[in-house]
Design a protein around this motif. Structure first.
Motif, PDB file in Angstrom:
ATOM      1  N   ALA A 162       2.441  14.279  -1.739  1.00  0.00           N
ATOM      2  CA  ALA A 162       2.332  13.768  -2.178  1.00  0.00           C
ATOM      3  C   ALA A 162       1.096  12.849  -2.995  1.00  0.00           C
ATOM      4  N   GLN A 189      -1.475  12.235 -12.221  1.00  0.00           N
ATOM      5  CA  GLN A 189      -1.341  13.712 -12.036  1.00  0.00           C
ATOM      6  C   GLN A 189       0.568  14.359 -12.279  1.00  0.00           C
ATOM      7  N   ASP A 212      -3.240  16.709  -5.402  1.00  0.00           N
ATOM      8  CA  ASP A 212      -3.113  17.844  -6.844  1.00  0.00           C
ATOM      9  C   ASP A 212      -2.877  19.130  -6.697  1.00  0.00           C
ATOM     10  N   ARG A 239       2.053   6.553  -8.087  1.00  0.00           N
ATOM     11  CA  ARG A 239       1.615   6.217  -8.147  1.00  0.00           C
ATOM     12  C   ARG A 239       0.741   7.255  -8.347  1.00  0.00           C
ATOM     13  N   ARG A 240       1.340   8.896  -8.652  1.00  0.00           N
ATOM     14  CA  ARG A 240       1.221  10.191  -9.132  1.00  0.00           C
ATOM     15  C   ARG A 240       0.536  10.467 -10.335  1.00  0.00           C
TER      16      ARG A 240
END
Length: 266
Positions: free
Chosen positions: A85, A120, A88, A114-115
């Motif tokens: 998680a 991301q 990339d 968070r991503r």
């Protein structure tokens, strides 16, 4: 997770006797901040960081009956999911894809914010390293990914397999002048696409190539409290280094006898 033993205070008194949340695991395993590489001709994606995540039995086996699951645990899979998680891209060898029945990485709600904050996508890309491209392009890894599966191969890869991979929706990236992949070039090719938080899950042959090429920055190694005997592979295979390379211990977590270690290149 029940216990964290920081290398600065490796005593049971410093341990946390409770299960870690996914947010806490994400902080514990966060990628280091990487500033853009100032060198001429450097990747516009910035400096990459390549970590490996592997599991080993007490007697050095990386698998049992050809798979890692028998020596793993629920906590090991929890960290496995956390490391994915945060990445990339997940780099994996074709042999491991076939043996483990690899599927595309999935989006996880617990890591969505968070991503997004890190710029991301919803899930990491899977990048398969293969010279022959002898893969099942009808498998979910190619037919059901959230982001296109990447194939890292050499310039001499069979043209018909390249065309078949592209028809299946995969993106073929050349990372070698011959039939195979050059590890340093693979890392650079992915970084040029902005995929700088890199994770490899092996298998042993691929990890050995990455170690030999000197491109591995970090090893997250689960030590499983199991004995297998037999002749299973170690976590890294291939030719040995002329001089053993020493990594520095960063942290250790423990649960039910499993040790979750993290080592970095000094």
């Amino acid at each position: 997770m029940r216990r964290l033993f920081p290398v600065t205070d490796p005593t049971p008194a410093a341990a946390e006797h409770r299960e870690w949340s996914l947010d806490e695991l994400a902080e514990a395993y966060a990628y280091p901040d990487r500033q853009p590489d100032p060198r001429p001709g450097a990747s516009p994606g910035g400096l990459s960081w390549l970590r490996a995540n592997m599991v080993s039995s007490l007697d050095g086996a990386a698998q049992h009956d050809g798979r890692s699951e028998p020596i793993s645990s629920a906590a090991d899979m929890r960290i496995f999911g956390t490391l994915r998680a945060l990445a990339d891209v997940v780099i994996v060898g074709a042999e491991t894809v076939r043996a483990e029945g690899y599927r595309p990485a999935r989006a996880r709600e617990a890591f969505a914010a968070r991503r997004a904050a890190a710029g991301q996508g919803p899930a990491p890309a899977i990048a398969v390293v293969s010279a022959s491209l002898a893969l099942d392009f009808s498998a979910p890894l190619f037919t059901q990914p959230l982001v296109p599966t990447l194939l890292l191969t050499g310039a001499a890869a069979p043209p018909e397999r390249v065309r078949e991979a592209e028809r299946a929706g995969a993106e073929v990236l050349v990372a070698g002048d011959g039939p195979g992949v050059e590890p340093a070039r693979a890392v650079r090719v992915l970084a040029e696409r902005g995929l700088t938080r890199q994770l490899t899950e092996g298998g042993p042959r691929l990890l050995g190539q990455l170690v030999a090429a000197g491109v591995l920055d970090e090893l997250c190694l689960t030590v499983s409290p199991t004995l297998t005997a037999g002749n299973a592979q170690r976590i890294a295979g291939g030719p040995s280094l002329a001089v053993p390379e020493r990594f520095a211990l960063d942290s250790i977590l423990e649960e039910e006898g499993f040790l979750f270690t993290r080592y970095r290149r000094p």
